[in-house]
Each structure stands twice: as structure tokens, then as C-alpha cells.
Design an enzyme around this catalytic site. Structure first.
Site, PDB file in Angstrom:
ATOM      1  CE1 TYR A 162       1.256  -7.892  -0.617  1.00 44.12           C
ATOM      2  CE2 TYR A 162       3.276  -6.688  -0.143  1.00 44.12           C
ATOM      3  CZ  TYR A 162       2.055  -7.186   0.271  1.00 44.12           C
ATOM      4  OH  TYR A 162       1.620  -6.984   1.562  1.00 44.12           O
ATOM      5  CB  VAL A 212      -1.111   0.083   6.967  1.00 42.81           C
ATOM      6  CG1 VAL A 212      -0.868  -1.101   7.865  1.00 42.81           C
ATOM      7  CG2 VAL A 212      -0.427  -0.078   5.622  1.00 42.81           C
TER       8      VAL A 212
END
Length: 342
Positions: free
Chosen positions: A225, A295
């Protein structure tokens, strides 16, 4: 008898005129729609970009991951892939940045392709949320992640992709390369290490889900991830990703290898309800399009059946979404009435 013939003749002339007027109106509307389809130009994109360039001053570059804090807040790029697959770029289009949470739509696509929607969503919700992207309090007591777009759901989604070690990550990387037709795409090792070193909140989510039986295996699944979030792309790559899902998983050059209308519908639905985190509801009201932010400063947008949009500006608002990116998208959508509810 003559009156009836005259009445019939007058009615026929009226009907012919009415149909001709309507046909002309329809033709004009068709021309207008066709014009709108092809009128997005470098000039228009540049006007919108310049209008919003200074918005970086009102936001903040993400620095909770130290490597992200090194991005130039003034960098800005805007990209569109039109209905014909033509790419239009303005701004800092060669600037690379990390994909971050936009990778979640790719991992979800792969997991559903391998396991089926039911098997994935037995473990994850379809819900939108008013909570930030790193919320996970609901996981306690065997609770499911709210959706695959928040970190907890995305960590679980990646863990469900078949393969040992970093094979699931490699599948995600190869899919990004395929969709963008950009084999040079790779992950940023410095950002990966920075995320891994500081990702204790994500680590907490991983172990809560492991404790409740949602995840099997060790931290290598979590590392996948972190790696997927560290994949480096450009605004153009994001526009191509947006186009891909807008066209039933068909690539911008027409390649239909992964064509799947139902899967594209699922991905876009998740983008719509949760792709902009707790801002998703307001974003649906103002922009009205399936979108996913990260982000790192990127936003990928799908205009179903039409175009893909990619923006980049690393200065974020309080929700973790690119401030200038949002306003560029909003201006483009309003100018061309691209929103689903327009």
C-alpha cells in the site's frame, strides 16, 4: 368538400413548417453540442490555470509525510484527454508527483477483477463519509472499513489482491503503466521510505483489521500500500486515468483490453461518493463528477462517456484536496456544462 381539402392543405403546410423548424432547432443544438465537444483548447486551459495559479497561497503542502513537504507549492498543471483521445496540456506538465490516494481506484479495479465485487464488498462498505481519509475508529469490534477510498478500506483492498510479497504492488504499477501507456512510470523510493517510516496510523489500521480477521499475512501487505501511494505520475497521466474509467475501462488510444462497463460504473460511483473524502458531498453539488484526489496534489476526473481531466497543485485545503486543482476543475465544468447534473 372544398373546405375540407383547404383545411387539410393548411394543416399539412403547418405540420411541414413545424417539423422543419424543429429539425433546424435540433440541428443547431447538435452543432452546439459538437462544438462544445471539441472546443476545449490549450488557450482555454491556460486561461483557467492562470486564473487559479495564486490559490496555492491559501493552502498548505502536505508535510505529515516528510518527503511530500519538499514539493514546490507554486507548481501547477492542467491536462485534458478529449473524447477523441487527444491530449491537451498546460502548465508544469512534466512535473512528476506521487499518485497517493488516486492509486486506490486502480487497486480496487484489480481486486474486483480477481475476486468479484461481492467478495470485496462483503468486507468493505459502499458508504460515503463525513470523516477524514485516515479515520478508522469504526474498525473496532469487527467493523468494516466505510469504503475503499479511505485509507483503511484501501489497505484492505490491496491486501486482497492475489500474490505473495510485492506481486500485488507490481500488478498495480503495471496497470497504471498500461492505462497511461507510459512504461517509464515507477515508484519514488524516498517517498515510499518516508511513508513507511511515518505511517504508524496506517499501521494501526492494518493491525486492527488483522486482529479482527479481515487481513491475513504480515506487514509486506501494508508495504504494498505504501508503495502504490508512492507511484510517480504527471497531470497528463491522471487525465488518461480519468478517461479510462469514463469510457468503460477503454484506454485513450482505443485499446479495449480491460473494457468492463460494470466495473467502470462501480469505480466511478465510489469516486463520486467518497473520492474527495469528507468534501465529497459538497464537491458532488458543485462539480458533480466522479473524481479522486491525492495528498500529493493531484486530482483525476472522469466525465462519463466524454473526457478525462487531470490537475496538479500540491497546496492542499483542509480536507487534503488540491485547492487550485479543485477550482480549475470547477471552472472547466462550469464553462462547458460538464457536470452530471447540468
Amino acid at each position: 368538400m372544398k373546405k375540407n381539402k383547404i383545411s387539410t392543405l393548411i394543416f399539412g403546410l403547418f405540420l411541414t413548417s413545424f417539423l422543419a423548424i424543429n429539425e433546424t432547432t435540433y440541428a443547431q443544438q447538435t452543432i452546439e453540442k459538437t462544438t462544445n465537444k471539441t472546443s476545449i483548447s490549450t488557450k482555454v486551459l491556460n486561461e483557467i490555470l492562470e486564473k487559479n495559479r495564486a490559490l496555492y497561497k491559501d493552502g498548505k503542502v502536505a508535510d505529515y509525510i516528510p518527503e511530500l513537504g519538499k514539493m514546490n507549492a507554486k507548481a501547477i498543471a492542467f491536462s485534458v484527454v478529449d473524447e477523441n483521445g487527444k491530449i491537451i496540456n498546460v502548465g508544469d506538465v512534466s512535473q512528476k508527483f506521487t499518485i497517493q490516494s488516486i492509486s486506490k481506484i486502480i487497486s480496487l479495479m484489480i481486486a474486483v477483477n480477481e475476486k468479484g465485487e461481492k467478495n470485496i464488498f462483503d468486507k468493505i462498505g459502499y458508504f460515503g463519509t463525513d470523516k477524514p481519509f485516515n479515520y478508522f475508529a469504526n474498525l473496532d469490534n469487527s467493523g468494516k472499513p466505510l469504503n475503499p477510498m479511505m485509507n483503511a478500506g484501501a489497505i484492505l483492498t490491496t491486501s486482497l489482491i492475489d500474490g505473495e510479497g510485492e506481486i500485488p504492488f507490481q500488478k498495480i504499477l503495471e496497470m497504471v503503466r498500461f492505462i497511461t501507456k507510459n512504461p517509464s512510470i515507477d515508484y519514488n523510493k524516498s517517498v515510499y521510505n518516508s511513508e513507511k517510516d511515518t505511517g504508524n496510523r496506517n499501521r494501526g489500521m492494518f493491525y486492527v483489521m488483522k486482529n479482527t480477521g479481515l487481513i491475513d499475512g504480515d506487514e509486506e501487505k501494508l508495504n504494498n500500500y505504501f508503495k502504490q501511494c508512492s507511484i510517480e505520475i504527471t497531470a497528463e497521466d491522471l487525465a488518461k486515468i480519468g478517461y479510462f474509467f469514463a469510457h468503460h475501462c477503454t484506454r485513450f488510444d482505443g485499446d479495449k483490453t480491460y473494457q468492463n462497463p460494470e466495473l467502470a460504473k462501480l469505480i466511478q460511483a465510489q469516486m463520486m461518493v467518497a473520492g474527495m473524502y469528507e468534501f465529497s458531498g459538497e464537491y458532488a453539488r458543485t462539480v458533480g463528477l466522479p473524481s479522486k484526489s491525492g495528498v500529493g496534489g493531484g486530482i483525476s476526473v472522469s466525465v462519463p462517456g466524454k473526457i478525462g481531466i487531470g490537475t496538479f497543485s500540491p497546496s492542499l485545503d483542509s480536507h487534503g484536496n488540491s485547492l487550485a486543482g479543485y477550482h480549475m476543475i470547477l471552472d472547466l465544468v462550469n464553462r462547458y456544462k460538464l457536470g452530471l447534473f447540468d
